[in-house]
Design a protein around this motif. Sequence first.
Motif, PDB file in Angstrom:
ATOM      1  N   SER A   1      42.595  63.387 -23.262  1.00 44.29           N
ATOM      2  CA  SER A   1      42.273  62.000 -22.933  1.00 44.29           C
ATOM      3  C   SER A   1      41.604  61.901 -21.566  1.00 44.29           C
ATOM      4  O   SER A   1      40.600  61.198 -21.396  1.00 44.29           O
ATOM      5  N   GLU A   2      42.144  62.632 -20.601  1.00 50.13           N
ATOM      6  CA  GLU A   2      41.568  62.617 -19.251  1.00 50.13           C
ATOM      7  C   GLU A   2      40.196  63.278 -19.237  1.00 50.13           C
ATOM      8  O   GLU A   2      39.299  62.860 -18.493  1.00 50.13           O
ATOM      9  N   MET A   3      40.016  64.315 -20.053  1.00 49.09           N
ATOM     10  CA  MET A   3      38.718  64.976 -20.152  1.00 49.09           C
ATOM     11  C   MET A   3      37.671  64.022 -20.710  1.00 49.09           C
ATOM     12  O   MET A   3      36.551  63.925 -20.190  1.00 49.09           O
ATOM     13  N   LEU A   4      38.030  63.287 -21.754  1.00 54.97           N
ATOM     14  CA  LEU A   4      37.091  62.332 -22.344  1.00 54.97           C
ATOM     15  C   LEU A   4      36.726  61.226 -21.357  1.00 54.97           C
ATOM     16  O   LEU A   4      35.563  60.796 -21.284  1.00 54.97           O
ATOM     17  N   GLU A   5      37.697  60.765 -20.604  1.00 52.37           N
ATOM     18  CA  GLU A   5      37.411  59.732 -19.607  1.00 52.37           C
ATOM     19  C   GLU A   5      36.486  60.267 -18.525  1.00 52.37           C
ATOM     20  O   GLU A   5      35.584  59.565 -18.051  1.00 52.37           O
ATOM     21  N   LEU A   6      36.688  61.530 -18.122  1.00 49.56           N
ATOM     22  CA  LEU A   6      35.815  62.153 -17.132  1.00 49.56           C
ATOM     23  C   LEU A   6      34.393  62.273 -17.661  1.00 49.56           C
ATOM     24  O   LEU A   6      33.423  61.992 -16.950  1.00 49.56           O
ATOM     25  N   VAL A   7      34.256  62.677 -18.912  1.00 51.94           N
ATOM     26  CA  VAL A   7      32.936  62.923 -19.487  1.00 51.94           C
ATOM     27  C   VAL A   7      32.196  61.621 -19.775  1.00 51.94           C
ATOM     28  O   VAL A   7      31.007  61.477 -19.465  1.00 51.94           O
ATOM     29  N   TYR A   8      32.895  60.645 -20.366  1.00 56.60           N
ATOM     30  CA  TYR A   8      32.235  59.426 -20.849  1.00 56.60           C
ATOM     31  C   TYR A   8      32.365  58.241 -19.896  1.00 56.60           C
ATOM     32  O   TYR A   8      31.735  57.206 -20.113  1.00 56.60           O
ATOM     33  N   GLY A   9      33.178  58.388 -18.854  1.00 55.82           N
ATOM     34  CA  GLY A   9      33.298  57.306 -17.875  1.00 55.82           C
ATOM     35  C   GLY A   9      34.084  56.112 -18.367  1.00 55.82           C
ATOM     36  O   GLY A   9      34.000  55.027 -17.795  1.00 55.82           O
TER      37      GLY A   9
END
Length: 218
Positions: free
Chosen positions: A161-169
């Motif tokens: 979840s944190e990775m997706l937020e980092l990637v997609y903002g």
Amino acid sequence: MCCTIATVTKGAAGTPRRYRSALRARQVEQTRQEVLDAAVDLFARNGWARTTVGAIATEAGVAVETVYSGFGSKKALLRAAMDVAIVGDADPVPLVEREPYRKLSAEPPDRRLRGAIAIAGQIYSGPVSRLWRALNEAAAGDPEVAQWCTELEAGRRTTMSEMLELVYGRQADDRTVDIVWGLVSIETYTKFCIECGWTTEQWQDWAVEAVQLFAGRP
């Protein structure tokens, strides 16, 4: 004069004690690391049932009692070995707070995704996938270890979840997180790289494409 001499003597006497204390602490930490290194190696090679605390102690060059005094039990040592295999050391710092992940924030979004997947591939290509198998082997007969496995997977989902937020903002919805959690997993790495003979790089390319298919291009 006597007071001055007494003060100097006391200070001089105190220094070796502090030195010996620091040296002892370093020796204890070094021993702990050697035990963990041996545990990672043997659990990864032999699994749960075929690995004994005695074998780990012999590999680390310490007494069995030293292993138990440092970790308490064989299963606690397996859990600690898994933690070390994931992040590379015993420091209690989450993966997303470590330098490789933090550096990704300075990259363009498309490179963040590939960089995050590369980190996962690097972790899975080490002893982690085999230690995960050992953990599941132990979990079959121990509810506490089974709970640890559940906690580790919950932690991995949070990381996704944190990775997706980092990637997609932006924060991803639960369904997307669930899908990516399933795609970028030890199980898919094991299926493709160990059972089918893919390279880690091939798995990474597939994982990037799979995430983009469900989450969109960054």
